[in-house]
Design a protein around this motif. Structure first.
Motif, PDB file in Angstrom:
ATOM      1  N   TRP A  39       0.858  -1.175   0.000  1.00  0.00           N
ATOM      2  CA  TRP A  39       0.000   0.000   0.000  1.00  0.00           C
ATOM      3  C   TRP A  39       0.904   1.237   0.000  1.00  0.00           C
ATOM      4  N   VAL A  40       0.563   2.182  -0.851  1.00  0.00           N
ATOM      5  CA  VAL A  40       1.271   3.458  -0.953  1.00  0.00           C
ATOM      6  C   VAL A  40       0.209   4.550  -0.913  1.00  0.00           C
ATOM      7  N   ARG A  41       0.477   5.650  -0.240  1.00  0.00           N
ATOM      8  CA  ARG A  41      -0.502   6.720  -0.186  1.00  0.00           C
ATOM      9  C   ARG A  41       0.094   8.036  -0.677  1.00  0.00           C
ATOM     10  N   GLN A  42      -0.812   8.947  -1.010  1.00  0.00           N
ATOM     11  CA  GLN A  42      -0.405  10.256  -1.509  1.00  0.00           C
ATOM     12  C   GLN A  42      -1.381  11.297  -0.991  1.00  0.00           C
ATOM     13  N   ALA A  43      -0.919  12.104  -0.054  1.00  0.00           N
ATOM     14  CA  ALA A  43      -1.747  13.193   0.472  1.00  0.00           C
ATOM     15  C   ALA A  43      -1.963  14.235  -0.612  1.00  0.00           C
ATOM     16  N   PRO A  44      -3.038  15.004  -0.535  1.00  0.00           N
ATOM     17  CA  PRO A  44      -3.335  16.000  -1.572  1.00  0.00           C
ATOM     18  C   PRO A  44      -2.165  16.931  -1.818  1.00  0.00           C
ATOM     19  N   GLY A  45      -1.707  17.008  -3.064  1.00  0.00           N
ATOM     20  CA  GLY A  45      -0.622  17.898  -3.426  1.00  0.00           C
ATOM     21  C   GLY A  45       0.750  17.477  -2.937  1.00  0.00           C
ATOM     22  N   ARG A  46       0.856  16.261  -2.406  1.00  0.00           N
ATOM     23  CA  ARG A  46       2.118  15.804  -1.841  1.00  0.00           C
ATOM     24  C   ARG A  46       2.674  14.628  -2.628  1.00  0.00           C
ATOM     25  N   GLY A  47       3.816  14.106  -2.190  1.00  0.00           N
ATOM     26  CA  GLY A  47       4.476  13.009  -2.864  1.00  0.00           C
ATOM     27  C   GLY A  47       3.977  11.639  -2.416  1.00  0.00           C
ATOM     28  N   LEU A  48       4.626  10.616  -2.961  1.00  0.00           N
ATOM     29  CA  LEU A  48       4.275   9.241  -2.630  1.00  0.00           C
ATOM     30  C   LEU A  48       4.873   8.854  -1.281  1.00  0.00           C
ATOM     31  N   GLU A  49       4.096   8.134  -0.497  1.00  0.00           N
ATOM     32  CA  GLU A  49       4.558   7.649   0.804  1.00  0.00           C
ATOM     33  C   GLU A  49       4.226   6.173   0.924  1.00  0.00           C
ATOM     34  N   TRP A  50       5.226   5.339   1.094  1.00  0.00           N
ATOM     35  CA  TRP A  50       5.003   3.914   1.284  1.00  0.00           C
ATOM     36  C   TRP A  50       4.353   3.687   2.636  1.00  0.00           C
ATOM     37  N   VAL A  51       3.291   2.865   2.644  1.00  0.00           N
ATOM     38  CA  VAL A  51       2.547   2.570   3.872  1.00  0.00           C
ATOM     39  C   VAL A  51       2.989   1.233   4.460  1.00  0.00           C
ATOM     40  N   GLY A  52       3.083   0.214   3.608  1.00  0.00           N
ATOM     41  CA  GLY A  52       3.478  -1.081   4.125  1.00  0.00           C
ATOM     42  C   GLY A  52       3.317  -2.169   3.091  1.00  0.00           C
ATOM     43  N   ARG A  53       3.703  -3.369   3.475  1.00  0.00           N
ATOM     44  CA  ARG A  53       3.707  -4.495   2.553  1.00  0.00           C
ATOM     45  C   ARG A  53       3.409  -5.789   3.271  1.00  0.00           C
ATOM     46  N   VAL A  54       2.768  -6.715   2.553  1.00  0.00           N
ATOM     47  CA  VAL A  54       2.637  -8.093   3.033  1.00  0.00           C
ATOM     48  C   VAL A  54       3.258  -9.012   1.992  1.00  0.00           C
ATOM     49  N   LYS A  55       4.088  -9.907   2.434  1.00  0.00           N
ATOM     50  CA  LYS A  55       4.715 -10.862   1.526  1.00  0.00           C
ATOM     51  C   LYS A  55       3.772 -12.039   1.283  1.00  0.00           C
ATOM     52  N   ALA A  56       4.145 -12.866   0.324  1.00  0.00           N
ATOM     53  CA  ALA A  56       3.362 -14.056   0.017  1.00  0.00           C
ATOM     54  C   ALA A  56       3.438 -15.061   1.169  1.00  0.00           C
TER      55      ALA A  56
END
Lengths: 108, 123
Positions: free
Chosen positions: B36-53
Motif C-alpha cells: 500500500w502506498v498513499r499520496q496526500a493532496p498535493g504531496r508526494g508518494l509515501e510507502w505505507v506497508g507491505r505483506v509478503k506471500a
C-alpha cells in the motif's frame, strides 16, 4: 532512515533533454527505480535497476547511478512527458520502500 | 493483463476506522508481495506497508507513521488485499494505492499499481 533528495522542479523545452536527479548517501551502491505520475493517475514505472526500461517505455527514458547521485534522463522531451517523477530505493535494513520527494517536470 | 482495483475509500471522522480493499487479477496473487502506498493532496508518494506471500512467511512491514494503527492482510482465495486503518487522523487523508512488488534479492520495486481510492479524515 535513508533519505532521497530530488529538486522540486525541472523545466525544459520540447525536443531538449531533461535530467532529473536523485541524491542519497552512496546511492550508487543501491538500485534506483523511477516512476512517472501524471495528474489524477497512478504512478507508472519507467526505469528500474538504475537503467532498465519496462516494456512499452520509450528508449528516450534512461537512467544512471553513481556516487551520491542517480539521474533520470529524458531525451527529445515531448509535451506528454510533463509529469511528476519519483525515484525509489529499497532500504534493506528495514525492508522498507523509500521514495524521493518528487520532481515536477514542466515542458515549456 | 494485470489489474488492481481499490475500493472502500470515503470520509471518516478523526479517531475512526476504515477498511480498504484491492481486488487483483491477471497474475498469480498468492505468489505476489503486495504494498500500500498513499499520496496526500498535493504531496508526494509515501510507502505505507507491505505483506509478503504466504510462501515467504506472509511477513508484514509498516512505515513508522502507521505502525500500530494500520494492518495489512490478504485473502488469497479471493485475490484480495486489505488495509485496515484505525485511529485515523487528518494526516491520513490521502489517495491510497495498492501495488505489486518485485524483489530480486538486492532490491524491490513496484511494477503494477491500482488507480487508488481516496480517504478523507475530517472533523
Amino acid at each position: 532512515s535513508y533519505v532521497l533528495t530530488q529538486p522540486p522542479s525541472v523545466s525544459v523545452a520540447p525536443g531538449q533533454t531533461a535530467r532529473i536527479t536523485c541524491g542519497g548517501n552512496n546511492i550508487g551502491s543501491k538500485s534506483v527505480h523511477w516512476y512517472q505520475q501524471k495528474p489524477g493517475q497512478a504512478p507508472v514505472l519507467v526505469v528500474y535497476d538504475d537503467r532498465d526500461r519496462p516494456s512499452g517505455i520509450p528508449e528516450r527514458f534512461s537512467g544512471s547511478n553513481s556516487g551520491n547521485t542517480a539521474t533520470l534522463t529524458i531525451s527529445r522531451v515531448e509535451a506528454g512527458d510533463e509529469a511528476d517523477y519519483y525515484c525509489q530505493v529499497w532500504d534493506f535494513r528495514n525492508d522498507h520502500v523509500i521514495f524521493g520527494e518528487g520532481t515536477k517536470l514542466t515542458v515549456l | 493483463e494485470v489489474q488492481l482495483v481499490e475500493s472502500g475509500g470515503g470520509s471518516v471522522r478523526p479517531g475512526g476506522s476504515l477498511r480498504l480493499s484491492c481486488a487483483a487479477s491477471g497474475f498469480t496473487f498468492s505468489d505476489a508481495w503486495m504494498n500500500w502506498v498513499r499520496q496526500a493532496p498535493g504531496r508526494g508518494l509515501e510507502w505505507v506497508g507491505r505483506v509478503k506471500a504466504k510462501s515467504s512467511g506472509e511477513t508484514r512491514d509498516y512505515a513508522a507513521p502507521v505502525k500500530g494503527r494500520f494492518t495489512i492482510s490478504r485473502d488469497d482465495s479471493k485475490n484480495t488485499l486489505f488495509l485496515q486503518m484505525n485511529s485515523l487522523t487528518t494526516e491520513d487523508t490521502a489517495v491510497y494505492f495498492c501495488a505489486t512488488d518485485y524483489c530480486s534479492g538486492t532490491t524491490c520495486y513496484l511494477n503494477y499499481w491500482g488507480q487508488g481510492t481516496l480517504v478523507t479524515v475530517s472533523p
